[in-house]
Motif scaffolding. Sequence first.
Motif, PDB file in Angstrom:
ATOM      1  N   MET A 163      -2.082  10.001  -5.963  1.00 52.33           N
ATOM      2  CA  MET A 163      -1.384   9.535  -4.758  1.00 52.33           C
ATOM      3  C   MET A 163      -1.294  10.673  -3.755  1.00 52.33           C
ATOM      4  O   MET A 163      -1.570  10.480  -2.558  1.00 52.33           O
ATOM      5  CB  MET A 163       0.050   9.110  -5.101  1.00 52.33           C
ATOM      6  CG  MET A 163       0.188   7.859  -5.931  1.00 52.33           C
ATOM      7  SD  MET A 163       1.960   7.561  -6.258  1.00 52.33           S
ATOM      8  CE  MET A 163       1.851   6.424  -7.640  1.00 52.33           C
ATOM      9  N   ALA A 164      -0.908  11.834  -4.234  1.00 54.89           N
ATOM     10  CA  ALA A 164      -0.743  12.987  -3.357  1.00 54.89           C
ATOM     11  C   ALA A 164      -2.069  13.330  -2.679  1.00 54.89           C
ATOM     12  O   ALA A 164      -2.113  13.584  -1.470  1.00 54.89           O
ATOM     13  CB  ALA A 164      -0.211  14.182  -4.146  1.00 54.89           C
ATOM     14  N   ARG A 187      -4.378  -1.514   7.195  1.00 52.65           N
ATOM     15  CA  ARG A 187      -5.746  -2.044   7.037  1.00 52.65           C
ATOM     16  C   ARG A 187      -5.690  -3.524   6.637  1.00 52.65           C
ATOM     17  O   ARG A 187      -4.905  -3.914   5.782  1.00 52.65           O
ATOM     18  CB  ARG A 187      -6.408  -1.204   5.944  1.00 52.65           C
ATOM     19  CG  ARG A 187      -7.750  -1.635   5.474  1.00 52.65           C
ATOM     20  CD  ARG A 187      -8.241  -0.532   4.522  1.00 52.65           C
ATOM     21  NE  ARG A 187      -7.197  -0.184   3.547  1.00 52.65           N
ATOM     22  CZ  ARG A 187      -7.283  -0.444   2.239  1.00 52.65           C
ATOM     23  NH1 ARG A 187      -8.331  -1.057   1.747  1.00 52.65           N
ATOM     24  NH2 ARG A 187      -6.316  -0.065   1.427  1.00 52.65           N
ATOM     25  N   GLU A 241      -4.439   3.165   7.737  1.00 55.19           N
ATOM     26  CA  GLU A 241      -4.805   2.865   6.357  1.00 55.19           C
ATOM     27  C   GLU A 241      -3.805   1.901   5.728  1.00 55.19           C
ATOM     28  O   GLU A 241      -4.184   0.931   5.063  1.00 55.19           O
ATOM     29  CB  GLU A 241      -4.867   4.161   5.541  1.00 55.19           C
ATOM     30  CG  GLU A 241      -4.919   3.977   4.035  1.00 55.19           C
ATOM     31  CD  GLU A 241      -6.186   3.261   3.564  1.00 55.19           C
ATOM     32  OE1 GLU A 241      -7.155   3.188   4.340  1.00 55.19           O
ATOM     33  OE2 GLU A 241      -6.190   2.767   2.413  1.00 55.19           O
ATOM     34  N   LEU A 242      -2.531   2.152   5.950  1.00 61.20           N
ATOM     35  CA  LEU A 242      -1.505   1.272   5.367  1.00 61.20           C
ATOM     36  C   LEU A 242      -1.626  -0.133   5.950  1.00 61.20           C
ATOM     37  O   LEU A 242      -1.376  -1.120   5.255  1.00 61.20           O
ATOM     38  CB  LEU A 242      -0.104   1.836   5.630  1.00 61.20           C
ATOM     39  CG  LEU A 242       0.228   3.122   4.885  1.00 61.20           C
ATOM     40  CD1 LEU A 242       1.567   3.671   5.349  1.00 61.20           C
ATOM     41  CD2 LEU A 242       0.246   2.888   3.378  1.00 61.20           C
ATOM     42  N   ASP A 253       2.103   1.762  -3.352  1.00 60.48           N
ATOM     43  CA  ASP A 253       1.031   2.296  -4.196  1.00 60.48           C
ATOM     44  C   ASP A 253       0.855   3.798  -3.986  1.00 60.48           C
ATOM     45  O   ASP A 253       0.335   4.498  -4.848  1.00 60.48           O
ATOM     46  CB  ASP A 253      -0.296   1.591  -3.894  1.00 60.48           C
ATOM     47  CG  ASP A 253      -0.302   0.150  -4.408  1.00 60.48           C
ATOM     48  OD1 ASP A 253       0.612  -0.205  -5.180  1.00 60.48           O
ATOM     49  OD2 ASP A 253      -1.210  -0.616  -4.036  1.00 60.48           O
ATOM     50  N   LEU A 254       1.266   4.266  -2.821  1.00 66.72           N
ATOM     51  CA  LEU A 254       1.181   5.707  -2.561  1.00 66.72           C
ATOM     52  C   LEU A 254       2.487   6.395  -2.939  1.00 66.72           C
ATOM     53  O   LEU A 254       2.687   7.570  -2.649  1.00 66.72           O
ATOM     54  CB  LEU A 254       0.842   5.963  -1.087  1.00 66.72           C
ATOM     55  CG  LEU A 254      -0.605   5.625  -0.703  1.00 66.72           C
ATOM     56  CD1 LEU A 254      -0.805   5.749   0.791  1.00 66.72           C
ATOM     57  CD2 LEU A 254      -1.567   6.578  -1.441  1.00 66.72           C
ATOM     58  N   ARG A 256       0.831  -1.205   0.000  1.00 63.87           N
ATOM     59  CA  ARG A 256       0.000   0.000   0.000  1.00 63.87           C
ATOM     60  C   ARG A 256       0.865   1.253   0.000  1.00 63.87           C
ATOM     61  O   ARG A 256       0.555   2.232  -0.669  1.00 63.87           O
ATOM     62  CB  ARG A 256      -0.920   0.009   1.216  1.00 63.87           C
ATOM     63  CG  ARG A 256      -1.965  -1.085   1.158  1.00 63.87           C
ATOM     64  CD  ARG A 256      -3.275  -0.683   1.800  1.00 63.87           C
ATOM     65  NE  ARG A 256      -4.193  -1.826   1.760  1.00 63.87           N
ATOM     66  CZ  ARG A 256      -4.296  -2.738   2.713  1.00 63.87           C
ATOM     67  NH1 ARG A 256      -3.523  -2.660   3.804  1.00 63.87           N
ATOM     68  NH2 ARG A 256      -5.156  -3.729   2.592  1.00 63.87           N
ATOM     69  N   ALA A 257       1.948   1.187   0.768  1.00 61.13           N
ATOM     70  CA  ALA A 257       2.842   2.347   0.804  1.00 61.13           C
ATOM     71  C   ALA A 257       3.476   2.560  -0.572  1.00 61.13           C
ATOM     72  O   ALA A 257       3.609   3.691  -1.051  1.00 61.13           O
ATOM     73  CB  ALA A 257       3.926   2.146   1.864  1.00 61.13           C
ATOM     74  N   THR A 298      -4.692  11.397  -2.133  1.00 59.54           N
ATOM     75  CA  THR A 298      -5.051  10.363  -1.161  1.00 59.54           C
ATOM     76  C   THR A 298      -4.301  10.568   0.152  1.00 59.54           C
ATOM     77  O   THR A 298      -4.869  10.547   1.245  1.00 59.54           O
ATOM     78  CB  THR A 298      -4.700   8.971  -1.712  1.00 59.54           C
ATOM     79  OG1 THR A 298      -5.425   8.756  -2.924  1.00 59.54           O
ATOM     80  CG2 THR A 298      -5.051   7.884  -0.713  1.00 59.54           C
ATOM     81  N   LEU A 299      -3.009  10.770  -0.011  1.00 63.11           N
ATOM     82  CA  LEU A 299      -2.159  10.886   1.167  1.00 63.11           C
ATOM     83  C   LEU A 299      -2.433  12.183   1.928  1.00 63.11           C
ATOM     84  O   LEU A 299      -2.429  12.214   3.160  1.00 63.11           O
ATOM     85  CB  LEU A 299      -0.705  10.819   0.724  1.00 63.11           C
ATOM     86  CG  LEU A 299       0.315  10.460   1.777  1.00 63.11           C
ATOM     87  CD1 LEU A 299      -0.113   9.251   2.596  1.00 63.11           C
ATOM     88  CD2 LEU A 299       1.654  10.180   1.087  1.00 63.11           C
TER      89      LEU A 299
END
Lengths: 130, 130
Positions: B101-102, B128, B125-126, A55-56, A52-53, B104-105
């Motif tokens: 991505m930006a 989850r 979240e990471l 993906d971000l 997930r990280a 979302t974060l």
Amino acid sequence: MKIGEAARASGVTAKMIRHYEAIGLLPPASRSEANYRDYGEAEIHALRFIRRARDLGFSLHEIASLLALWGDRHRASAEVKRLALAHVEALEAKARDLSAMAATLRHLAAHCHGDSRPDCPILDELARSN
Amino acid sequence: MKIGEAARASGVTAKMIRHYEAIGLLPPASRSEANYRDYGEAEIHALRFIRRARDLGFSLHEIASLLALWGDRHRASAEVKRLALAHVEALEAKARDLSAMAATLRHLAAHCHGDSRPDCPILDELARSN
DNA sequence: GATGGGGGTTCCCATCATGGGAAGGTCAAG
DNA sequence: CTTGACCTTCCCATGATGGGAACCCCCATC
């Protein structure tokens, strides 16, 4: 769980799981009698966390920090937030750079006839001599 | 002109000039008696062309195509335009990915207190589990 | 003439994240 | 007992760039 199952369960390829272990992002997995890596739920969670990280857009280096914070019950969320926002800044800067390139090039392309003739403002710009 | 001067005149490092030659992006430079690479105006133009194309985010592979088109008097500008627009699409897609991505974060970070307490929606979240 | 410095040359290694593939070990089912 | 799917390690490749070693060349200054 063997590495293939762990890969399917986490969305991280077996190749990458081995790699993450090799570079120390993950602790060495325990091994079965046949020397096969063996994973449990905790490891799968960590792998999903990593995916997930990724993906971000976090780098593996940043992910190492995130994993450390994740595992630290006494972490300050301020630290995580700082890391996240710094990354957001980097992402946005990169996105702006790419958008600027795209805009410039789109502009040049708009002035290019795009037919069978050789005249081309795009090449002219690239070959500009000043 | 020796490679250092060519580098200064073109904005491409000497290291990269050698590299471009090594991978065949540029033809082998002529050599002086001392085996030093020797560059003239035409080569400087080509180097500047490459640097500008790099600044627009073209890959060296794409630049090879652009150089070929540049050197072809009978090229159709349509071909250049096609290449450029395909690249624009790629740039925009990448920019969109990064922006997503930006966003979302940034959203996650907005819900993070960012104080000394450990609670952190970003890590949540990471980590989850679904 | 010797020396020093600032070029140049090649070659190898590192980055970052990922994948391909070879050579060989292991295990289940047929 | 073979077959096939899995696992192991190890090496190599990508793309663009940089660092640095070991060595060569040329010019100016002592």
